[in-house]
Design a protein around this motif. Structure first.
Motif, PDB file in Angstrom:
ATOM      1  N   UNK A 113       0.774  -1.242   0.000  1.00 55.30           N
ATOM      2  CA  UNK A 113       0.000   0.000   0.000  1.00 55.30           C
ATOM      3  C   UNK A 113       0.803   1.289   0.000  1.00 55.30           C
ATOM      4  N   UNK A 114       2.136   1.213  -0.021  1.00 51.37           N
ATOM      5  CA  UNK A 114       2.935   2.435   0.004  1.00 51.37           C
ATOM      6  C   UNK A 114       3.798   2.549  -1.249  1.00 51.37           C
ATOM      7  N   UNK A 115       3.277   3.146  -2.317  1.00 50.88           N
ATOM      8  CA  UNK A 115       4.082   3.342  -3.524  1.00 50.88           C
ATOM      9  C   UNK A 115       5.344   4.156  -3.254  1.00 50.88           C
ATOM     10  N   UNK A 116       5.238   5.148  -2.371  1.00 50.86           N
ATOM     11  CA  UNK A 116       6.395   5.999  -2.108  1.00 50.86           C
ATOM     12  C   UNK A 116       7.522   5.222  -1.440  1.00 50.86           C
ATOM     13  N   UNK A 117       7.188   4.308  -0.524  1.00 48.96           N
ATOM     14  CA  UNK A 117       8.235   3.511   0.113  1.00 48.96           C
ATOM     15  C   UNK A 117       8.826   2.515  -0.874  1.00 48.96           C
ATOM     16  N   UNK A 118       7.992   1.915  -1.727  1.00 51.54           N
ATOM     17  CA  UNK A 118       8.536   1.020  -2.747  1.00 51.54           C
ATOM     18  C   UNK A 118       9.512   1.768  -3.647  1.00 51.54           C
ATOM     19  N   UNK A 119       9.166   3.014  -4.006  1.00 50.03           N
ATOM     20  CA  UNK A 119      10.041   3.807  -4.862  1.00 50.03           C
ATOM     21  C   UNK A 119      11.347   4.132  -4.152  1.00 50.03           C
ATOM     22  N   UNK A 120      11.272   4.471  -2.871  1.00 49.94           N
ATOM     23  CA  UNK A 120      12.491   4.758  -2.103  1.00 49.94           C
ATOM     24  C   UNK A 120      13.422   3.543  -2.089  1.00 49.94           C
ATOM     25  N   UNK A 121      12.839   2.383  -1.828  1.00 51.87           N
ATOM     26  CA  UNK A 121      13.646   1.166  -1.709  1.00 51.87           C
ATOM     27  C   UNK A 121      14.323   0.836  -3.036  1.00 51.87           C
ATOM     28  N   UNK A 122      13.590   0.985  -4.127  1.00 54.50           N
ATOM     29  CA  UNK A 122      14.097   0.569  -5.443  1.00 54.50           C
ATOM     30  C   UNK A 122      14.978   1.615  -6.102  1.00 54.50           C
ATOM     31  N   UNK A 123      15.077   2.782  -5.491  1.00 55.28           N
ATOM     32  CA  UNK A 123      15.756   3.912  -6.125  1.00 55.28           C
ATOM     33  C   UNK A 123      17.178   3.578  -6.577  1.00 55.28           C
ATOM     34  N   UNK A 124      17.906   2.787  -5.799  1.00 61.05           N
ATOM     35  CA  UNK A 124      19.308   2.495  -6.115  1.00 61.05           C
ATOM     36  C   UNK A 124      19.532   1.025  -6.472  1.00 61.05           C
ATOM     37  N   UNK A 125      18.504   0.384  -6.996  1.00 62.01           N
ATOM     38  CA  UNK A 125      18.621  -1.036  -7.334  1.00 62.01           C
ATOM     39  C   UNK A 125      18.776  -1.261  -8.833  1.00 62.01           C
ATOM     40  N   UNK A 126      19.190  -0.228  -9.542  1.00 62.53           N
ATOM     41  CA  UNK A 126      19.417  -0.383 -10.968  1.00 62.53           C
ATOM     42  C   UNK A 126      20.482  -1.415 -11.293  1.00 62.53           C
ATOM     43  N   UNK A 127      21.457  -1.585 -10.396  1.00 63.73           N
ATOM     44  CA  UNK A 127      22.511  -2.572 -10.637  1.00 63.73           C
ATOM     45  C   UNK A 127      21.966  -3.994 -10.659  1.00 63.73           C
ATOM     46  N   UNK A 128      20.771  -4.196 -10.106  1.00 67.07           N
ATOM     47  CA  UNK A 128      20.120  -5.508 -10.154  1.00 67.07           C
ATOM     48  C   UNK A 128      19.188  -5.636 -11.360  1.00 67.07           C
TER      49      UNK A 128
END
Length: 409
Positions: A340-355
């Motif tokens: 239910x928290x799109x903003x928290x999902x975005x925060x978590x994934x922000x630096x996961x481009x290397x994956x």
């Protein structure tokens, strides 16, 4: 009014002061009724019952669990708000149990031997297992001829290899006293694991997956080929990522410092780590992610810090588990915050481009039927998969009771 009667499965989650229940049709497609009895043994006990599209609430004395179970049955068979004519229409009962230690590696049909072994696990979960046992005992009294099943939160994680679940302590603590990493929220993770594979259209035994069960309690789980190989919560229930009121990982040396230098007792430290830490402790506002996010948007610096810490700790576990798995096919978010928290999902994934994860902002705000929140070009799928622990308990209950009936025939 009562509908046409059909056999049903009753799922029970019994806590120290609560009783949650859901009633399923035997095809598991419909929840015909559900309820929550709260403040058992306290003033202001409430009986909440939902059926036929409406919710009914009554404040009444519920001095003990036996009274709670009786109130549940009264609601289920009530001519106005009930859904069955007689409790004998219940064909099986499924129970949640928090801790099965390494004794129970799968769900079990309940008998006296299972209850005795579950009682042996009480020292490992003194706050959770006793009320779980009370629920089992009361249900067997009221429904003595109905087969019953117990589903363990720890069972899913018993596939962890020894190098992942043994602590670097004197080995005798593990071999003689069962001190090891157990893991929790396994019923949720097991349901989401299979559901995510179905949504991806791939066999579960071919996937490397990290599941983020983010709620008031948090578990990050590494899954390889459908099996749990590591999990963030260990022996107790406050390690890993910070939670609503629990600290998550802290240096064990802190406990000695608080005791010796600040004069805090072990009981005080335990209460602090479990009940006054996490989002609540850092923000100073609330253990509810929604309120912390709202206050952060309004300029509360400590709430913003709490959000940054939560995302950072979660991201660290995702990265370490991707390394442990040797790659990643899917990152899955579930439970209250995860769903239910799109903003928290975005925060978590922000630096996961290397994956190989890139978030699609529109999909993140409103995930589609396939659950994807990552771009179609992402090498690794990021997904939102709603959990359903009660459904998982019902599935196991149906499977095991049908198996038992077939064996007895």
């Amino acid at each position: 009014m009562l509908a046409e009667c059909s056999p049903v499965i009753l799922v029970i989650n019994c806590g120290s002061s609560t009783l949650k229940y859901q009633l399923y049709t035997t095809d598991l497609k419909v929840v015909t009724a559900k309820g929550l009895i709260s403040k058992i043994g306290e003033d202001g006990s409430r009986v909440e019952h939902a059926a036929h599209g409406s919710k009914h609430v009554r404040v009444m004395p519920v001095p003990d669990h036996h009274t709670a179970f009786t109130a549940m049955i009264d609601r289920l068979i009530d001519p106005e708000v009930g859904v069955i004519k007689d409790i004998s229409e219940v064909t099986a009962v499924g129970h949640r149990a928090v801790h099965g230690a390494d004794t129970f590696v799968k769900s079990s049909v309940i008998n006296d031997e299972v209850i005795a072994k579950l009682e042996e696990c009480v020292p490992l979960a003194p706050l959770h297992n006793p009320p779980n046992l009370v629920g089992i005992v009361e249900a067997r009294k009221l429904l003595p001829d109905v087969p019953q099943v117990v589903v363990f939160d720890t069972a899913f994680h018993q596939t962890m290899p020894e190098y992942a679940h043994v602590y670097a302590l004197p080995y005798e603590l593990y071999s003689e006293h069962r001190i090891r990493r157990y893991g929790f929220h396994g019923t949720s993770c097991r349901f989401v694991n299979q559901r995510a594979a179905d949504m991806l259209g791939r066999p579960v035994d071919e996937l490397k997956m990290v599941i983020c069960h983010l709620g008031n309690g948090v578990t990050i789980d590494a899954i390889e080929n459908g099996r749990s190989v590591d999990t963030s919560i260990g022996f107790a229930t406050f390690s890993g990522v910070m939670m609503g009121t629990r600290s998550g990982d802290v240096d064990p040396g802190l406990i000695f410092y608080l005791n010796k230098q600040l004069g805090m007792s072990l009981g005080d430290i335990e209460a602090m780590l479990y009940k006054r830490s996490g989002l609540l402790g850092v923000s100073g506002i609330s253990n509810d992610m929604r309120e912390v996010e709202e206050r952060a948007e309004g300029g509360c610096e400590r709430c913003e810090l709490a959000l940054e810490m939560f995302a950072y700790m979660t991201r660290k576990y995702i990265g370490s588990y991707a390394a442990a798995l040797g790659g990643l096919d899917a990152l899955v978010f579930t439970a209250g915050i995860g769903e239910n928290s799109p903003s928290m999902r975005a925060r978590i994934c922000e630096k996961l481009g290397f994956l190989g994860i890139a978030i699609d902002s529109d999909a993140n705000e409103a995930p589609g039927d396939d659950g994807r929140i990552s771009t179609r070009a992402s090498r690794t799928a990021a997904m939102v998969v709603p959990t359903d622990e009660e459904k998982m308990i019902a599935i196991d209950t149906l499977r095991l009771t049908e198996k038992a009936r077939a064996a007895a025939a």
